[in-house]
Design an enzyme around this catalytic site. Structure first.
Site, PDB file in Angstrom:
ATOM      1  N   PRO A  50       0.796  -1.225   0.000  1.00 49.70           N
ATOM      2  CA  PRO A  50       0.000   0.000   0.000  1.00 49.70           C
ATOM      3  C   PRO A  50       0.829   1.276   0.000  1.00 49.70           C
ATOM      4  O   PRO A  50       1.850   1.366   0.682  1.00 49.70           O
ATOM      5  CB  PRO A  50      -0.825  -0.113   1.284  1.00 49.70           C
ATOM      6  CG  PRO A  50      -0.073  -1.052   2.150  1.00 49.70           C
ATOM      7  CD  PRO A  50       0.574  -2.028   1.209  1.00 49.70           C
ATOM      8  N   ASN A  51       0.348   2.229  -0.759  1.00 48.66           N
ATOM      9  CA  ASN A  51       0.871   3.604  -0.837  1.00 48.66           C
ATOM     10  C   ASN A  51       2.181   3.718  -1.614  1.00 48.66           C
ATOM     11  O   ASN A  51       2.658   4.820  -1.846  1.00 48.66           O
ATOM     12  CB  ASN A  51       1.019   4.224   0.567  1.00 48.66           C
ATOM     13  CG  ASN A  51      -0.292   4.226   1.320  1.00 48.66           C
ATOM     14  OD1 ASN A  51      -1.287   4.713   0.802  1.00 48.66           O
ATOM     15  ND2 ASN A  51      -0.322   3.647   2.507  1.00 48.66           N
ATOM     16  N   ARG A  69       5.244  11.029  -2.280  1.00 48.28           N
ATOM     17  CA  ARG A  69       4.910  10.644  -0.912  1.00 48.28           C
ATOM     18  C   ARG A  69       6.121  10.836   0.002  1.00 48.28           C
ATOM     19  O   ARG A  69       7.121  10.128  -0.139  1.00 48.28           O
ATOM     20  CB  ARG A  69       4.518   9.162  -0.909  1.00 48.28           C
ATOM     21  CG  ARG A  69       4.276   8.599   0.455  1.00 48.28           C
ATOM     22  CD  ARG A  69       4.235   7.084   0.446  1.00 48.28           C
ATOM     23  NE  ARG A  69       3.950   6.601   1.788  1.00 48.28           N
ATOM     24  CZ  ARG A  69       4.177   5.381   2.203  1.00 48.28           C
ATOM     25  NH1 ARG A  69       4.683   4.480   1.370  1.00 48.28           N
ATOM     26  NH2 ARG A  69       3.911   5.026   3.431  1.00 48.28           N
ATOM     27  N   TYR A  86      11.217   8.749   1.723  1.00 43.68           N
ATOM     28  CA  TYR A  86      11.257   7.684   0.711  1.00 43.68           C
ATOM     29  C   TYR A  86      12.017   8.068  -0.563  1.00 43.68           C
ATOM     30  O   TYR A  86      12.183   7.233  -1.453  1.00 43.68           O
ATOM     31  CB  TYR A  86       9.828   7.254   0.366  1.00 43.68           C
ATOM     32  CG  TYR A  86       9.096   6.683   1.567  1.00 43.68           C
ATOM     33  CD1 TYR A  86       9.559   5.523   2.183  1.00 43.68           C
ATOM     34  CD2 TYR A  86       7.982   7.311   2.115  1.00 43.68           C
ATOM     35  CE1 TYR A  86       8.926   5.001   3.305  1.00 43.68           C
ATOM     36  CE2 TYR A  86       7.327   6.793   3.230  1.00 43.68           C
ATOM     37  CZ  TYR A  86       7.811   5.641   3.817  1.00 43.68           C
ATOM     38  OH  TYR A  86       7.192   5.126   4.916  1.00 43.68           O
ATOM     39  N   ASN A 123       7.949  -5.673  -0.595  1.00 40.90           N
ATOM     40  CA  ASN A 123       7.838  -4.471   0.226  1.00 40.90           C
ATOM     41  C   ASN A 123       6.367  -4.360   0.591  1.00 40.90           C
ATOM     42  O   ASN A 123       5.551  -3.873  -0.207  1.00 40.90           O
ATOM     43  CB  ASN A 123       8.323  -3.224  -0.514  1.00 40.90           C
ATOM     44  CG  ASN A 123       8.303  -1.995   0.401  1.00 40.90           C
ATOM     45  OD1 ASN A 123       7.715  -2.022   1.486  1.00 40.90           O
ATOM     46  ND2 ASN A 123       8.948  -0.919  -0.027  1.00 40.90           N
ATOM     47  N   ALA A 160       2.949  -0.685   5.014  1.00 36.53           N
ATOM     48  CA  ALA A 160       2.454  -0.691   6.395  1.00 36.53           C
ATOM     49  C   ALA A 160       1.900  -2.053   6.819  1.00 36.53           C
ATOM     50  O   ALA A 160       1.852  -2.353   8.024  1.00 36.53           O
ATOM     51  CB  ALA A 160       1.381   0.381   6.555  1.00 36.53           C
ATOM     52  N   ASP A 173       1.110 -15.508   7.308  1.00 35.52           N
ATOM     53  CA  ASP A 173       0.603 -16.868   7.083  1.00 35.52           C
ATOM     54  C   ASP A 173       0.670 -17.248   5.604  1.00 35.52           C
ATOM     55  O   ASP A 173       0.965 -18.398   5.263  1.00 35.52           O
ATOM     56  CB  ASP A 173      -0.837 -17.001   7.585  1.00 35.52           C
ATOM     57  CG  ASP A 173      -0.930 -17.072   9.100  1.00 35.52           C
ATOM     58  OD1 ASP A 173       0.123 -17.220   9.761  1.00 35.52           O
ATOM     59  OD2 ASP A 173      -2.060 -16.982   9.627  1.00 35.52           O
ATOM     60  N   GLU A 185      12.369  -9.680   2.469  1.00 39.13           N
ATOM     61  CA  GLU A 185      11.643  -8.499   2.945  1.00 39.13           C
ATOM     62  C   GLU A 185      12.439  -7.244   2.589  1.00 39.13           C
ATOM     63  O   GLU A 185      13.647  -7.192   2.815  1.00 39.13           O
ATOM     64  CB  GLU A 185      11.465  -8.588   4.461  1.00 39.13           C
ATOM     65  CG  GLU A 185      10.768  -7.353   5.028  1.00 39.13           C
ATOM     66  CD  GLU A 185      10.606  -7.407   6.548  1.00 39.13           C
ATOM     67  OE1 GLU A 185      11.049  -8.392   7.177  1.00 39.13           O
ATOM     68  OE2 GLU A 185      10.047  -6.441   7.096  1.00 39.13           O
ATOM     69  N   HIS A 221      12.466  -2.806   2.458  1.00 38.66           N
ATOM     70  CA  HIS A 221      11.911  -1.477   2.747  1.00 38.66           C
ATOM     71  C   HIS A 221      12.865  -0.422   2.238  1.00 38.66           C
ATOM     72  O   HIS A 221      14.094  -0.581   2.350  1.00 38.66           O
ATOM     73  CB  HIS A 221      11.696  -1.285   4.256  1.00 38.66           C
ATOM     74  CG  HIS A 221      10.815  -2.317   4.846  1.00 38.66           C
ATOM     75  ND1 HIS A 221       9.452  -2.300   4.701  1.00 38.66           N
ATOM     76  CD2 HIS A 221      11.106  -3.447   5.530  1.00 38.66           C
ATOM     77  CE1 HIS A 221       8.942  -3.365   5.284  1.00 38.66           C
ATOM     78  NE2 HIS A 221       9.927  -4.086   5.793  1.00 38.66           N
ATOM     79  N   ARG A 261      12.954   4.349  12.931  1.00 36.42           N
ATOM     80  CA  ARG A 261      11.782   5.226  12.849  1.00 36.42           C
ATOM     81  C   ARG A 261      10.883   5.011  14.069  1.00 36.42           C
ATOM     82  O   ARG A 261      11.375   4.710  15.143  1.00 36.42           O
ATOM     83  CB  ARG A 261      11.055   4.971  11.509  1.00 36.42           C
ATOM     84  CG  ARG A 261      11.948   5.287  10.299  1.00 36.42           C
ATOM     85  CD  ARG A 261      11.221   5.067   8.973  1.00 36.42           C
ATOM     86  NE  ARG A 261      10.052   5.931   8.848  1.00 36.42           N
ATOM     87  CZ  ARG A 261       9.103   5.778   7.923  1.00 36.42           C
ATOM     88  NH1 ARG A 261       9.186   4.768   7.055  1.00 36.42           N
ATOM     89  NH2 ARG A 261       8.081   6.607   7.862  1.00 36.42           N
ATOM     90  N   ARG A 271       7.080   0.618  13.776  1.00 34.89           N
ATOM     91  CA  ARG A 271       7.682   0.110  12.532  1.00 34.89           C
ATOM     92  C   ARG A 271       8.775  -0.925  12.798  1.00 34.89           C
ATOM     93  O   ARG A 271       9.261  -1.592  11.894  1.00 34.89           O
ATOM     94  CB  ARG A 271       8.242   1.257  11.684  1.00 34.89           C
ATOM     95  CG  ARG A 271       7.177   2.157  11.129  1.00 34.89           C
ATOM     96  CD  ARG A 271       7.722   3.151  10.127  1.00 34.89           C
ATOM     97  NE  ARG A 271       6.872   4.333  10.080  1.00 34.89           N
ATOM     98  CZ  ARG A 271       5.782   4.446   9.308  1.00 34.89           C
ATOM     99  NH1 ARG A 271       5.430   3.479   8.499  1.00 34.89           N
ATOM    100  NH2 ARG A 271       5.040   5.536   9.350  1.00 34.89           N
TER     101      ARG A 271
HETATM  102  C1  DQA Z   1       8.067   1.016   3.923  1.00 37.60           C
HETATM  103  C2  DQA Z   1       8.142   1.216   5.442  1.00 37.60           C
HETATM  104  C3  DQA Z   1       6.781   1.041   6.087  1.00 37.60           C
HETATM  105  O1  DQA Z   1       6.868   1.264   7.485  1.00 37.60           O
HETATM  106  C4  DQA Z   1       5.793   2.034   5.500  1.00 37.60           C
HETATM  107  O2  DQA Z   1       4.511   1.834   6.063  1.00 37.60           O
HETATM  108  C5  DQA Z   1       5.755   2.008   4.030  1.00 37.60           C
HETATM  109  C6  DQA Z   1       7.014   1.905   3.293  1.00 37.60           C
HETATM  110  C7  DQA Z   1       9.405   1.329   3.248  1.00 37.60           C
HETATM  111  O3  DQA Z   1       9.578   0.917   2.103  1.00 37.60           O
HETATM  112  O4  DQA Z   1      10.258   2.005   3.843  1.00 37.60           O
HETATM  113  O5  DQA Z   1       4.705   2.132   3.413  1.00 37.60           O
HETATM  114  O6  DQA Z   1       7.748  -0.337   3.670  1.00 37.60           O
END
Ligand code: DQA
Length: 148
Positions: A11-12, A19, A24, A75, A78, A88, A99, A101, A108, A112
């Protein structure tokens, strides 16, 4: 083994570029996709690059990855910090997951620092901005024994 990998964005992340660029960076998701496409060419793997704002769609993508991709770079945005369901799905899919980010989630807010992905991932890359994506591709290929 299939030399195909999936990069899955949560998301986002579609809003990257505008953003919170102070966190980021200025790079858009399309820029990152182009970076990853170049890296995939160099590594001689095929790449699918996806993004969804919906938890269920991400879970479906993880389920569908089984037998189709050698590994996933995720990625989860949130959902990383909230989603037992994603954890799961990864446990059930039997596809290795890295994983990822952009930001250093450990430097942070407290919330998180909790990742539901970390216990079921082969490893975590965070804090390197967009450069983390090709790093994660190297890491995944190295894990799979098909490194560059
Ligand atoms: C994120 C870190 C997460 O905490 C955050 O909610 C994001 C982006 C990152 O790429 O740094 O949406 O995954």
């Amino acid at each position: 083994m299939t030399r195909a990998i999936l990069i899955l964005n949560g998301p986002n992340l579609n809003l990257l570029g505008t953003r919170q660029p102070e966190i980021y960076g200025p790079t858009t998701l399309a820029d990152i996709e182009a970076l990853c496409a170049d890296k995939a060419k160099a590594l001689n793997v095929s790449l699918d690059f996806q993004q969804s704002n919906h938890e269920g769609a991400l879970i479906d993508a993880i389920h569908e990855a089984r037998g189709k991709y050698a590994g996933i770079i995720l990625n989860a945005g949130a959902f990383t910090h909230t989603s037992v369901a994603l954890m799961d799905a990864i446990s059930s899919a039997m596809v290795p997951v890295v994983e990822l980010h952009l930001s250093n989630i450990h430097a942070r807010e407290e919330f998180r620092k909790t990742s539901f992905i970390a216990p079921v991932a082969i490893g975590q890359i965070c804090g390197f901005g967009a450069a983390g994506y090709p790093l994660a591709m190297d890491a995944l290929l190295s894990y799979l024994g098909e490194g560059s």
